[in-house]
Write an enzyme that holds these catalytic residues in place. Sequence first.
Site: not given
Ligand code: NDP
Length: 284
Positions: A107, A71
């Site tokens: 998104d 992306k």
């Molecule tokens: P990224 O990897 O870019 O971001 C993940 C985020 O989640 C970060 O802020 C990360 O924090 C945080 N995170 C992950 N695990 C933990 C934890 N255990 N505790 C605290 N914070 C946590 O992923 P995306 O943003 O691309 O995707 C995130 C979700 O969005 C996915 O589940 C995906 O399926 C969903 N999604 C849904 C869409 C829809 O249309 N419904 C479209 C796009 C995505 P840190 O920065 O600290 O690592």
Amino acid sequence: MTTNYRHEIVGVFGDPVDENPTILMFEAAFKAKGLRWRYQNFHVRAEDLGAAMAGLRAMRFRGINLTIPHKIEGLRYLDRITPEAALIGAVNTVVRDGDALIGTNTDGKGFLMALKLNANLDPAGKRVVVLGAGGAARAIAVELALAGARHITIVNRTTQRGEALAQLINDKTPTRAEFAWWLGDYTLPEDADIIVNATNIGLYPHMNDKPGVNMDSIKPGMLVCDVVPNPPRTRFLIEATAKGAKTLDGLGMLVYQGAIAFTIWTGQDAPVEVMRQALSESVA
Ligand code: NDP
């Protein structure tokens, strides 16, 4: 009589990509609209994205979705991007216009449509809490700010990413934003209107996981949203419902971001209910 056996091709470049269910809603939509179009999942590794984008141009695909890990890197191969995608810093949908590749990000717009059409809520003037600062959180926070949200709190585990997103909103939009470091259970501000879990916590197969939020701070007037599309009823949403809050699941966002891409590619209205049905069956 002229004969044409050629299908218009769109799809998704990703790694991993085999289990991405988006194909189901697009194939169902093309069938419902009687369009000779096909959507395919293409397994494209990070180091091959440039070649894949050149191939897309050479084979004259009509467009492509970009998912993990493409992306952000995808921006390098485009001729133009929309202002929102530039702000978000990522693209998930590319359309070919002649020889030009144009990138956008559907998104956050998909989230806004779900908010308006499924939860009947206009974010203008609202106080929002976004959990997470990754790709989905950036897209949602930017679009909520552009739609007139009053104040956005970005709650994130990693300080740098969370601060950067809050600063982006403060610098580039009229909305006020602040960063809150996520340590233990986060207590929501009493006047929060919309809470969004924009992390992957609760995503299949980790259905028992729930974001660290003090559930007693969830009040009946709040709308609690989740981006996790599978399962749509996450533990977070189930517990928020028990606290009397209204909820919005991630399936709607997924359907609407796809519906927007459908219209960008085909120029036609998307058969949203057909798309929702196809996706619902895949996560059932
Ligand atoms: P990224 O990897 O870019 O971001 C993940 C985020 O989640 C970060 O802020 C990360 O924090 C945080 N995170 C992950 N695990 C933990 C934890 N255990 N505790 C605290 N914070 C946590 O992923 P995306 O943003 O691309 O995707 C995130 C979700 O969005 C996915 O589940 C995906 O399926 C969903 N999604 C849904 C869409 C829809 O249309 N419904 C479209 C796009 C995505 P840190 O920065 O600290 O690592």
